[in-house]
Scaffold this active site. Structure first.
Site: not given
Ligand code: HEC
Ligand code: HEC
Length: 252
Positions: A66, A70, A213
């Site tokens: 990577c 990057h 959740c």
């Molecule tokens: C051969 C070159 C190449 C390699 C190796 C590569 N990438 Fe990329 N990566 C790219 C290109 C090109 C983009 C698109 C950038 C854009 O859209 O501007 C990208 C985009 C990304 C992005 C989004 C960031 C952005 O600027 O949009 C992430 C995160 C990323 N790569 C992570 C990784 C990771 C983790 C690895 C290894 C598993 C990896 N890349 C390997 C070329 C590479």
């Molecule tokens: C019955 C209550 C309940 C419902 C419904 C619920 N959650 Fe949660 N969720 C929690 C509790 C409890 C936590 C941990 C404490 C907190 O950050 O609220 C949590 C945490 C999260 C977190 C992490 C917040 C952090 O700061 O890390 C995300 C994201 C989240 N919920 C998304 C969702 C989404 C999307 C849904 C619907 C698919 C959903 N929750 C439905 C109770 C609920």
């Protein structure tokens, strides 16, 4: 009657303000905040280090790591670009989460078999690159091609699921700030993911947290990488617009 009106007025006045996003960090106790802030005691840093290893690893007979594209230590990764994920990319089939972007690079640029969503190597790489953007403000696109996708994500967020007939918004909008089984309900913001979960003793991706959740309110979860989870990820990331990326956050 007057008492009822007073109660209604009280409820209306104390309804959470919709516009202001608040990070889950604000709902933590002091010791958990300190743990998150100190990179030596933050247990999520182990995953950042693992991600860094994978990022620089040049495997046998491969041409690239990577870092060859990057930069050493991700020097060429633009934090602002990371903060825009999930993005709309027509060449990659539309909505692309950060984890999916990493998987595309894994497959297309490193010529490896793609990994299953939620694979621990993918989560480690996602944690590493998002950590590079720590402090950058979440900035997900909400107009243009994203608008209809966001509407779908929001609809899912407001859909009732499962035996308890509950929606995300019941807990994270209507009841935020209230206690549920010993935990204070936050807005359910996504700016700290992947994050370290003290109760589970492991790093957790956003979509894995969604599954927790769903299970907690006894509904059938979707699969990681499914269109439904990607739409939910888009919507909740857009709710976090303006919040700083905290990866790896520490939460219960
Ligand atoms: C051969 C070159 C190449 C390699 C190796 C590569 N990438 Fe990329 N990566 C790219 C290109 C090109 C983009 C698109 C950038 C854009 O859209 O501007 C990208 C985009 C990304 C992005 C989004 C960031 C952005 O600027 O949009 C992430 C995160 C990323 N790569 C992570 C990784 C990771 C983790 C690895 C290894 C598993 C990896 N890349 C390997 C070329 C590479
Ligand atoms: C019955 C209550 C309940 C419902 C419904 C619920 N959650 Fe949660 N969720 C929690 C509790 C409890 C936590 C941990 C404490 C907190 O950050 O609220 C949590 C945490 C999260 C977190 C992490 C917040 C952090 O700061 O890390 C995300 C994201 C989240 N919920 C998304 C969702 C989404 C999307 C849904 C619907 C698919 C959903 N929750 C439905 C109770 C609920």
């Amino acid at each position: 009657m007057r008492a009822l009106l007073a109660v209604l007025l009280f409820v209306t006045l104390t309804l959470p303000a919709q516009a202001e996003p608040v990070s889950g960090y604000a709902f933590l106790d002091d010791s958990t905040r300190e743990m998150q802030d100190d990179e030596f005691s933050n247990p999520g840093m182990v995953t950042v280090d693992r991600g860094a290893e994978l990022f620089h690893e040049l495997r046998d007979s491969e041409v690239h790591s990577c870092s060859s594209c990057h930069g050493e230590n991700g020097a060429k990764i633009d934090a602002k670009a990371i903060a825009r994920y999930p993005v709309f990319n027509a060449n990659l089939g539309g909505l692309v989460t950060l984890q999916e972007r990493v998987n595309y690079c894994w497959e297309i640029n490193l010529d490896r078999f793609p990994l299953t969503p939620g694979n621990s190597q993918l989560i480690a790489l996602e944690t590493y690159v998002r950590h590079l953007a720590r402090g950058e403000k979440v900035n997900v696109q909400t107009d243009g091609e994203m608008a209809p996708l966001l509407a779908k994500g929001e609809a899912l967020y407001n859909t009732r699921f499962g035996q308890l007939d509950m929606a995300c918004q019941h807990c994270h909008v209507q009841h935020q700030g209230q206690m549920l089984r010993g935990q204070k309900l936050s807005q359910g913001q996504a700016n700290g993911f992947p994050e370290y979960r003290l109760g589970r003793g492991r790093i957790t991706s956003l979509q894995q947290r969604l599954t927790e959740c769903f299970v907690s309110f006894r509904a059938e979860p979707f699969e990681e990488g499914s269109p439904e989870y990607d739409l939910l990820e888009l919507y909740i990331m857009s709710r976090a617009n303006g919040l700083e990326i905290e990866t790896p956050a520490v939460r219960f």
